[in-house]
Motif scaffolding. Structure first.
Motif, short mmCIF file in Angstrom:
data_model
loop_
_atom_site.label_atom_id
_atom_site.label_comp_id
_atom_site.label_asym_id
_atom_site.label_seq_id
_atom_site.Cartn_x
_atom_site.Cartn_y
_atom_site.Cartn_z
N ASP A 36 1.59 -12.55 20.75
CA ASP A 36 1.38 -12.08 19.39
C ASP A 36 1.29 -13.29 18.47
OD1 ASP A 36 1.28 -10.74 17.04
OD2 ASP A 36 3.39 -10.13 17.04
N THR A 37 0.14 -13.96 18.51
CA THR A 37 -0.08 -15.16 17.71
C THR A 37 -1.57 -15.25 17.38
OG1 THR A 37 0.40 -17.52 17.56
CG2 THR A 37 -0.43 -16.75 19.69
N SER A 38 -1.96 -16.32 16.67
CA SER A 38 -3.38 -16.47 16.31
C SER A 38 -3.71 -17.95 16.17
CB SER A 38 -3.65 -15.77 14.97
OG SER A 38 -2.90 -16.44 13.97
N ALA A 51 14.66 -36.65 27.16
CA ALA A 51 13.72 -35.63 26.66
C ALA A 51 12.49 -36.29 26.04
CB ALA A 51 14.43 -34.68 25.72
N CYS A 52 12.04 -35.79 24.89
CA CYS A 52 10.78 -36.30 24.33
C CYS A 52 10.88 -37.74 23.85
CB CYS A 52 10.32 -35.42 23.18
SG CYS A 52 9.88 -33.78 23.72
N THR A 53 12.11 -38.25 23.69
CA THR A 53 12.26 -39.65 23.28
C THR A 53 12.21 -40.56 24.50
OG1 THR A 53 13.86 -38.69 21.73
CG2 THR A 53 13.53 -41.05 21.59
N GLY A 96 13.31 -24.04 16.41
CA GLY A 96 12.20 -24.82 15.84
C GLY A 96 12.47 -25.34 14.44
N ARG A 97 13.06 -24.50 13.60
CA ARG A 97 13.30 -24.92 12.21
C ARG A 97 14.25 -26.10 12.14
NH1 ARG A 97 13.79 -19.30 8.79
NH2 ARG A 97 11.97 -18.47 9.84
N GLU A 98 15.35 -26.03 12.93
CA GLU A 98 16.34 -27.12 12.89
C GLU A 98 15.76 -28.40 13.48
OE1 GLU A 98 19.16 -27.21 11.24
OE2 GLU A 98 18.58 -25.21 10.57
N GLY A 131 -1.58 -30.87 22.04
CA GLY A 131 -0.27 -30.31 21.77
C GLY A 131 0.82 -31.35 21.98
N ASN A 132 2.03 -30.87 22.16
CA ASN A 132 3.17 -31.76 22.38
C ASN A 132 3.31 -32.04 23.88
OD1 ASN A 132 5.70 -32.88 22.75
ND2 ASN A 132 6.75 -31.50 21.35
N THR A 133 2.97 -33.26 24.27
CA THR A 133 3.06 -33.62 25.69
C THR A 133 4.33 -34.42 25.97
OG1 THR A 133 1.72 -35.58 25.30
CG2 THR A 133 0.55 -33.60 26.06
N1 ACO Z 1 2.57 -17.11 16.16
C1 ACO Z 1 2.80 -16.30 15.13
N2 ACO Z 1 3.99 -16.22 14.52
C2 ACO Z 1 4.98 -17.01 14.97
C3 ACO Z 1 4.81 -17.89 16.06
C4 ACO Z 1 3.55 -17.92 16.67
N3 ACO Z 1 3.26 -18.73 17.70
N4 ACO Z 1 5.97 -18.55 16.29
C5 ACO Z 1 6.85 -18.11 15.37
N5 ACO Z 1 6.26 -17.18 14.58
C6 ACO Z 1 6.83 -16.42 13.48
C7 ACO Z 1 8.33 -16.39 13.52
O1 ACO Z 1 8.78 -15.34 14.35
C8 ACO Z 1 8.66 -16.15 12.06
O2 ACO Z 1 8.54 -14.80 11.78
P1 ACO Z 1 9.57 -14.07 10.79
O3 ACO Z 1 9.40 -14.79 9.48
O4 ACO Z 1 9.10 -12.67 10.82
O5 ACO Z 1 10.92 -14.32 11.41
C9 ACO Z 1 7.56 -16.89 11.31
O6 ACO Z 1 6.52 -17.09 12.26
C10 ACO Z 1 7.99 -18.21 10.76
O7 ACO Z 1 8.71 -18.91 11.76
P2 ACO Z 1 9.30 -20.35 11.53
O8 ACO Z 1 10.08 -20.75 12.73
O9 ACO Z 1 9.97 -20.43 10.19
O10 ACO Z 1 7.95 -21.17 11.44
P3 ACO Z 1 7.80 -22.67 11.12
O11 ACO Z 1 6.88 -22.84 10.00
O12 ACO Z 1 9.13 -23.37 11.09
O13 ACO Z 1 7.05 -23.21 12.41
C11 ACO Z 1 7.46 -24.30 14.49
C12 ACO Z 1 7.63 -23.04 13.69
C13 ACO Z 1 5.99 -24.60 14.66
C14 ACO Z 1 8.11 -24.11 15.85
C15 ACO Z 1 8.14 -25.45 13.72
O14 ACO Z 1 9.44 -25.07 13.35
C16 ACO Z 1 8.23 -26.70 14.53
O15 ACO Z 1 7.23 -27.30 14.88
N6 ACO Z 1 9.45 -27.19 14.79
C17 ACO Z 1 9.65 -28.42 15.51
C18 ACO Z 1 9.41 -28.16 16.94
C19 ACO Z 1 9.32 -29.44 17.68
O16 ACO Z 1 8.83 -30.41 17.21
N7 ACO Z 1 9.84 -29.41 18.91
C20 ACO Z 1 9.74 -30.38 19.85
C21 ACO Z 1 10.34 -31.69 19.44
S1 ACO Z 1 11.11 -32.46 20.72
C22 ACO Z 1 10.15 -32.35 22.02
O17 ACO Z 1 9.02 -32.75 21.89
C23 ACO Z 1 10.70 -31.71 23.25
#
Ligand code: ACO
Length: 337
Positions: free
Chosen positions: A30-32, A114-116, A221-223, A285-287
């Motif tokens: 369920d995404t786009s 991890a990613c670092t 993701g947010r944190e 993407g994130n590799t």
């Molecule tokens: N498609 C559609 N909707 C989605 C998707 C998706 N793929 N994923 C989440 N949503 C929804 C959520 O359920 C939420 O819905 P709700 O408001 O009804 O609860 C809404 O979108 C907003 O979600 P948020 O988590 O607030 O979205 P945000 O803008 O923060 O983006 C993301 C999410 C992309 C994951 C972002 O937080 C992010 O990139 N975080 C860092 C992740 C990261 O960098 N991780 C790896 C680092 S370390 C490593 O590389 C291992």
């Protein structure tokens, strides 16, 4: 003790052929394309085939780095592999890569950050060469992260991709080129933010861990986003300050490729203009541990890293860990296509 200067002399990469677009993902999740590209900057990623593992990609990247440098695997003194998607918990992915490239007898180990991981592995390899314990160290970031992804979790499935990159570290001819410094750190209060909960000794595999989908990456993701935007800036400033360099001296900023909004926010806070920021996140993407070496190779291929350039790399990820590395590049050898 006087340390030798260390240079990154060659780079090699490998990405799987299979392209998975955002539209492909939206067929089963369920995404786009609109959500994924505006929230993360990612449009497509490469995914390994069934049966392929991190070492399969890492070995090709490693061989390409060796070919670019014009040396044999037998000439290596050490192989360090960073990966959050190792072939197995043990033996090391470094050992599998050694077998594939023919580095019989060469010390080889994995490093888990991890990613670092790529930046930590670079710091470790640098220490071996700088201290004279090794002359040629191959540092590999190799990931088949897609195997660790819960393809029913839209919060993580859309973000990651597979790939590998390898660099060769050697003594530099002069102090005018090479690795200038590192900043490494870790905030252990964030272990819950990003993890693969089961399969280790804390939660060994059981029917329950499998049915609870605990063998896949779980992320807040947010944190992680907030953490990343904060530490990229602070770590980058620290490594520059310690090295007596300024933001304005940086020719290219190469951050870990996790989210374009994280990259843009960090660059803005640091005051680095967009033309000095490298990103290929849109296509891969994130590799994870492969992201920075993939960027280095592409940047060199596109003429965005040339001899004399000051390059600032910053990684971050689970731990929550971070790491920065400042390098004055000489000639970065790569296979010309
Ligand atoms: N498609 C559609 N909707 C989605 C998707 C998706 N793929 N994923 C989440 N949503 C929804 C959520 O359920 C939420 O819905 P709700 O408001 O009804 O609860 C809404 O979108 C907003 O979600 P948020 O988590 O607030 O979205 P945000 O803008 O923060 O983006 C993301 C999410 C992309 C994951 C972002 O937080 C992010 O990139 N975080 C860092 C992740 C990261 O960098 N991780 C790896 C680092 S370390 C490593 O590389 C291992």
């Amino acid at each position: 003790m006087k340390h030798r200067p260390v240079k990154i002399s060659a780079v090699g990469t490998h990405i799987p052929a299979r392209v998975v677009t955002n539209d492909d993902l939206s067929l089963t999740l369920d995404t786009s394309d609109e959500w994924i590209s505006t929230r993360s900057g990612i449009r497509e990623r490469r995914i390994v085939e069934n049966g392929e593992a991190a070492s399969d990609l890492g070995a090709v990247a490693a061989s390409r780095a060796l070919e670019a440098a014009g040396i044999d695997a037998a000439d290596l003194d050490l192989i360090i592999v960073a990966s959050l998607s190792p072939d197995m918990l043990f033996p090391s992915t470094a050992s599998f890569i050694s077998a594939k490239i023919g580095a019989d007898g060469t010390p080889a180990f994995d490093l888990s950050a991890a990613c670092t991981g790529f930046i930590y592995a670079l710091a470790t390899g640098n220490a071996f060469v700088a201290s004279g314990q090794a002359d040629r160290v191959l540092v590999v970031g190799a990931e088949a992260v897609s195997k660790m992804i819960d393809w029913t979790d839209r919060g993580t499935a859309v973000l990651f991709g597979d790939g590998a990159g390898a660099v060769l570290l050697e003594p530099a001819d002069s102090r005018d080129e090479g690795i200038i410094g590192f900043d490494l750190g870790n905030d252990p209060s964030g272990t819950e933010m990003l993890q693969l909960p089961a399969g280790g000794s804390r939660n060994p595999a059981t029917e329950e861990t499998v049915s609870a989908r605990q063998h896949f990456i779980k992320m807040n993701g947010r944190e992680v986003f907030k953490f990343a935007a904060r530490v990229i800036e602070s770590s980058a400033r620290k490594v520059l300050d310690r090295s007596g360099c300024k933001i304005g001296d940086v020719d290219l900023f190469v951050p870990h490729q996790a989210n374009i909004r994280i990259i843009d926010a960090a660059a803005r806070k640091l005051g680095i203009p967009p033309e000095r920021v490298f990103s290929n996140l849109e296509r891969y993407g994130n590799t994870s541990c492969a992201s920075i070496p993939l960027c280095l190779e592409e940047a060199a291929a596109g003429g965005r890293i040339t001899s004399g350039d000051l390059v600032l790399m910053v990684g971050f990820g689970a731990g929550l860990a971070w790491g920065s590395c400042l390098v004055r590049f000489g000639d970065l050898q790569r296979i010309q296509e």
